[in-house]
Write a protein that holds these residues in place. Structure first.
Motif, mmCIF file in Angstrom:
data_model
loop_
_atom_site.group_PDB
_atom_site.id
_atom_site.type_symbol
_atom_site.label_atom_id
_atom_site.label_comp_id
_atom_site.label_asym_id
_atom_site.label_seq_id
_atom_site.Cartn_x
_atom_site.Cartn_y
_atom_site.Cartn_z
ATOM 1 N N ASN A 128 6.026 12.196 -2.335
ATOM 2 C CA ASN A 128 7.447 11.971 -2.126
ATOM 3 C C ASN A 128 8.258 12.595 -3.247
ATOM 4 N N TRP A 129 9.595 12.635 -3.065
ATOM 5 C CA TRP A 129 10.454 13.212 -4.098
ATOM 6 C C TRP A 129 10.415 12.389 -5.383
ATOM 7 N N THR A 130 10.133 11.098 -5.242
ATOM 8 C CA THR A 130 9.878 10.258 -6.398
ATOM 9 C C THR A 130 8.553 9.547 -6.168
ATOM 10 N N LYS A 131 7.851 9.295 -7.243
ATOM 11 C CA LYS A 131 6.578 8.591 -7.129
ATOM 12 C C LYS A 131 6.766 7.079 -7.288
ATOM 13 N N GLY A 132 8.012 6.624 -7.141
ATOM 14 C CA GLY A 132 8.295 5.213 -7.313
ATOM 15 C C GLY A 132 7.846 4.338 -6.165
ATOM 16 N N TRP A 133 7.550 4.955 -4.980
ATOM 17 C CA TRP A 133 7.000 4.163 -3.869
ATOM 18 C C TRP A 133 5.546 3.837 -4.198
ATOM 19 N N THR A 134 5.238 2.580 -4.449
ATOM 20 C CA THR A 134 3.893 2.234 -4.885
ATOM 21 C C THR A 134 3.284 1.114 -4.052
ATOM 22 N N GLY A 135 1.975 1.018 -4.146
ATOM 23 C CA GLY A 135 1.239 -0.019 -3.435
ATOM 24 C C GLY A 135 0.904 -1.212 -4.302
ATOM 25 N N ILE A 136 1.653 -1.424 -5.379
ATOM 26 C CA ILE A 136 1.385 -2.545 -6.276
ATOM 27 C C ILE A 136 1.878 -3.838 -5.634
ATOM 28 N N ASN A 137 1.015 -4.827 -5.546
ATOM 29 C CA ASN A 137 1.417 -6.137 -5.028
ATOM 30 C C ASN A 137 2.360 -6.827 -6.006
ATOM 31 N N VAL A 138 3.301 -7.589 -5.488
ATOM 32 C CA VAL A 138 4.248 -8.322 -6.331
ATOM 33 C C VAL A 138 3.960 -9.811 -6.202
ATOM 34 N N VAL A 139 3.758 -10.471 -7.322
ATOM 35 C CA VAL A 139 3.383 -11.884 -7.337
ATOM 36 C C VAL A 139 4.613 -12.746 -7.076
ATOM 37 N N LEU A 140 4.515 -13.646 -6.115
ATOM 38 C CA LEU A 140 5.606 -14.556 -5.804
ATOM 39 C C LEU A 140 5.422 -15.921 -6.452
ATOM 40 N N ILE A 141 4.172 -16.343 -6.630
ATOM 41 C CA ILE A 141 3.915 -17.585 -7.359
ATOM 42 C C ILE A 141 2.546 -17.459 -8.012
ATOM 43 N N ALA A 161 -3.335 6.545 -15.451
ATOM 44 C CA ALA A 161 -4.662 6.660 -14.847
ATOM 45 C C ALA A 161 -4.673 6.196 -13.399
ATOM 46 N N GLN A 162 -3.725 5.346 -13.018
ATOM 47 C CA GLN A 162 -3.682 4.802 -11.657
ATOM 48 C C GLN A 162 -2.829 5.639 -10.704
ATOM 49 N N GLU A 163 -2.046 6.565 -11.222
ATOM 50 C CA GLU A 163 -0.990 7.198 -10.446
ATOM 51 C C GLU A 163 -1.459 7.753 -9.109
ATOM 52 N N ALA A 164 -2.537 8.512 -9.092
ATOM 53 C CA ALA A 164 -2.971 9.179 -7.861
ATOM 54 C C ALA A 164 -3.365 8.179 -6.785
ATOM 55 N N ARG A 165 -3.798 6.982 -7.177
ATOM 56 C CA ARG A 165 -4.227 5.976 -6.207
ATOM 57 C C ARG A 165 -3.109 5.034 -5.790
ATOM 58 N N ILE A 166 -2.176 4.783 -6.682
ATOM 59 C CA ILE A 166 -1.201 3.714 -6.492
ATOM 60 C C ILE A 166 0.131 4.215 -5.962
ATOM 61 N N VAL A 173 0.853 -1.176 0.000
ATOM 62 C CA VAL A 173 0.000 0.000 0.000
ATOM 63 C C VAL A 173 0.894 1.232 0.000
ATOM 64 N N ALA A 174 0.461 2.279 -0.659
ATOM 65 C CA ALA A 174 1.172 3.554 -0.658
ATOM 66 C C ALA A 174 0.334 4.593 0.087
ATOM 67 N N ASN A 175 0.959 5.704 0.397
ATOM 68 C CA ASN A 175 0.279 6.810 1.090
ATOM 69 C C ASN A 175 -0.265 6.368 2.445
ATOM 70 N N ALA A 176 0.517 5.532 3.143
ATOM 71 C CA ALA A 176 0.072 5.023 4.433
ATOM 72 C C ALA A 176 0.783 5.696 5.601
ATOM 73 N N GLY A 177 1.348 6.870 5.360
ATOM 74 C CA GLY A 177 1.997 7.596 6.443
ATOM 75 C C GLY A 177 3.502 7.540 6.412
ATOM 76 N N SER A 178 4.053 6.702 5.573
ATOM 77 C CA SER A 178 5.508 6.629 5.395
ATOM 78 C C SER A 178 5.773 6.280 3.954
ATOM 79 N N SER A 179 6.836 6.844 3.399
ATOM 80 C CA SER A 179 7.083 6.671 1.971
ATOM 81 C C SER A 179 7.349 5.229 1.578
ATOM 82 N N ASP A 180 7.882 4.432 2.489
ATOM 83 C CA ASP A 180 8.273 3.096 2.075
ATOM 84 C C ASP A 180 7.844 1.976 3.004
ATOM 85 N N ALA A 181 7.196 2.269 4.095
ATOM 86 C CA ALA A 181 6.941 1.252 5.109
ATOM 87 C C ALA A 181 6.097 0.096 4.600
#
Length: 579
Positions: A420-433, A410-415, A281-289
């Motif tokens: 932050n100084w970069t918008k690279g901190w995102t809430g996109i889930n990463v698939v492990l399997i 289209a997803q930027e504002a939500r994801i 999740v992004a925008n949860a109070g810390s840029s990377d937590a």
């Protein structure tokens, strides 16, 4: 945890207070910010401990390279991507892509610490389950314990295939009794098997909370563990169950999502292909937590994560891009000729974005343009990829950018964390399997102990999904490139040829997802494949790959971090061969 009694009370104060009270209970002070054992033993307390074990899948608090996404350990080391960026930025990665890792590496130590932190948290859950609150239902206790064992097995699985021989610590280890050193002299595969088996036996087929491991995630991981041990029959039995899981009149629980690119979309994170993934999740109070660990791996400059884009790492390799070349029938060039002459993809290497460029017109697998950003092809809904303008140092990292797990405009504002100084901190889930991964692992097992024709069927299922034209990258109303992909229509009768086809399909289907290096090691082909890659790729770039070498018998595993050896001594922790 225990209540802590304040110490060093002055005798004068004790005498004074003795006139005010008959008991000393008022001296018991619970430290601020701590929880008692009784609080942790409740349903909420146990769930909180368990969630903390899940959060370590993201590797937060250590290094961006340390987590289970394996973008460095699996993909850069597997030849799918170069470090990228430029020569000076995060050059701690450089020894890994040159196979010159040293035991003093901070990145290696971060990997070790990250995985053992996850194990420690899982062990905390299992210890607390020994003294639960009486109100916690037996079914919840069993499920929570099974999830904790699943997570512990996952973290040990990552340690095993990274370092090979590692210390095994479970919830029974009593540090209070003076146990401070544990050797790495025992193979832990049986322990990993036992935990995944225990999870499989207890976990429900469906979890009510998103991201929780279920029965089929445990079965998939247990089967994958067997595959690494070359226990093909045992693995096949479990893969068969996962493939047939939940079979009803409406179909199976898991399936290939019709459009390949949508598997990695932030708006489609609960699709039927996902078996287990990180939860971000992004925008949860810390840029990377709580965001994922891919924030470095975005096109540089004005692209996504701009206007100050960060950071241009993880650039797909020439070798990987060429691998998506197909023949007239739409089949891959399994003989390796994709790296020769006109079969190599046309690129804009060395060409300014202001100069004219026409993309490659030859046959390519459509998964190419869902996996790799390249000049002249639309980059999601952002714009046509401009080449050098989105590359930090093209001579160093090459002409390509990663494309999986990039949010759309289209997803930027939500994801993204747009504050932050970069918008690279995102809430996109990463698939492990995912299900395609399972199909291709099942195909490997069929080749070894089952049916070559069943293996061909599994591979063709994956290729048919990729061939769905509704999933092609479009440039206006037309496909953005000459997408030609077919199926294997001639029966497979030779095991060696079938193995080659399955292994290459994993390369194409799972590119950039952190699997490649580990696959090459377990197939026993790492030295041959990676040394050829180093020779080819090193001749094209200034990133220092020239002269690099993968050494068989050494580089299959990382060195045990020197810091850990220093803490326990060489008599306890033995270094891996060659380091």
């Amino acid at each position: 945890m225990k209540d802590i009694v304040t110490k060093g009370t002055l005798l004068a104060l004790a005498l004074t207070f003795s006139t005010l009270a008959c008991k000393d209970s008022f001296l018991v002070v619970q430290p601020t910010g701590t929880l008692t054992s009784s609080q942790l033993g409740t349903k909420n307390g146990l769930e909180g401990l368990l969630i903390s074990a899940y959060t370590q899948l993201n590797g937060r608090g250590f290094s961006q390279t340390s987590s289970s996404t394996n973008w460095m350990y699996g993909s850069i080391m597997g030849g799918e991507a170069n470090k990228g960026s430029n020569a000076g930025d995060f050059n701690a990665i450089t020894p890994f892509q040159r196979y010159e890792m040293v035991a003093s590496s901070g990145e290696l130590n971060a990997r070790w610490q990250n995985m053992y932190e996850g194990i420690s948290r899982a062990n905390s859950v299992l210890r607390q389950l020994k003294t639960p609150d009486a109100t916690v239902a037996a079914a919840d206790l069993a499920r929570i314990g099974a999830e904790a064992k699943f997570l512990r097995a996952h973290y040990y699985f990552e340690l095993k295939r990274t370092f090979n021989m590692v210390p095994y610590i479970d919830e029974s280890v009593d540090y209070a009794a003076g146990i401070t050193t544990i050797p790495n002299n025992t193979d832990i595969w049986p322990k990993i098997e036992a935990d995944f088996k225990a999870a499989y036996d207890v976990l429900p087929e469906v979890q009510t909370a998103a991201g929780r491991a279920n029965k089929w995630a445990a079965a998939s991981y247990l089967a994958k563990t067997y595959l690494y041990e070359k226990k093909y029959a045992e693995a096949k039995t479990l893969f068969d169950l996962v493939i047939a899981s939940g079979k009803t009149s409406l179909g199976n629980k898991y399936s290939l999502y019709p459009q390949y690119w949508m598997v990695f979309s932030a708006d489609n994170e609960k699709n039927d292909e996902i078996i287990f993934s990180t939860q971000n999740v992004a925008n949860a109070g810390s840029s990377d937590a709580a965001s994922n660990d891919l924030n470095l791996n975005w096109p540089y400059n004005t692209g996504p994560a701009g206007p100050v884009g960060c950071c241009g790492f993880f650039q797909p390799s020439f070798e990987l891009a060429n691998s998506f070349r197909t023949d007239a029938k739409g089949l891959p060039l399994l003989d390796g000729s994709y790296n020769v002459g006109a079969n190599q993809l046309k690129t804009d290497q060395g060409l300014a974005s202001s100069a004219a460029f026409t993309p490659d017109a030859g046959n390519v697998d459509p998964r190419l343009d869902h996996s790799i950003g390249r000049r002249g092809i639309p980059y999601l809904d952002w714009q046509v990829f401009p080449g050098q303008d989105w590359i930090r140092d093209q001579a160093f990292g090459g002409p390509y950018a990663p494309k999986k797990y990039i949010y759309t405009k289209a997803q930027e504002a939500r994801i993204a964390d747009v504050s932050n100084w970069t918008k690279g901190w995102t809430g996109i889930n990463v698939v492990l399997i995912r299900y395609a991964d399972v199909l291709l692992m099942a195909a490997e097992c069929e080749i070894e102990v089952g049916s070559l024709e069943k293996a061909r069927d599994y591979v063709n299922q994956v290729r048919k999904r990729a061939a769905n034209p509704t999933g092609f990258v479009m440039n206006g109303t037309a496909p953005a490139a000459n997408y030609v992909i077919g199926t294997y229509d001639t029966p497979w009768t030779d095991k060696a040829i079938a193995r080659t086809a399955v292994q290459f399909e994993r390369k194409l289907e799972l590119s950039g997802e952190g699997h490649r290096f580990f696959d090459l090691v377990r197939w026993g082909t790492a030295a041959t494949v990676l040394n050829a890659y180093l020779t080819y790729e090193g001749a094209k770039l200034t990133n220092g790959l020239g002269g690099a070498k993968f050494t068989a018998g050494k580089n299959e595993y990382m060195p045990i971090p020197q810091r850990e050896i220093d803490l326990q001594s060489t008599a306890v922790l033995k270094q891996n061969p060659g380091y």
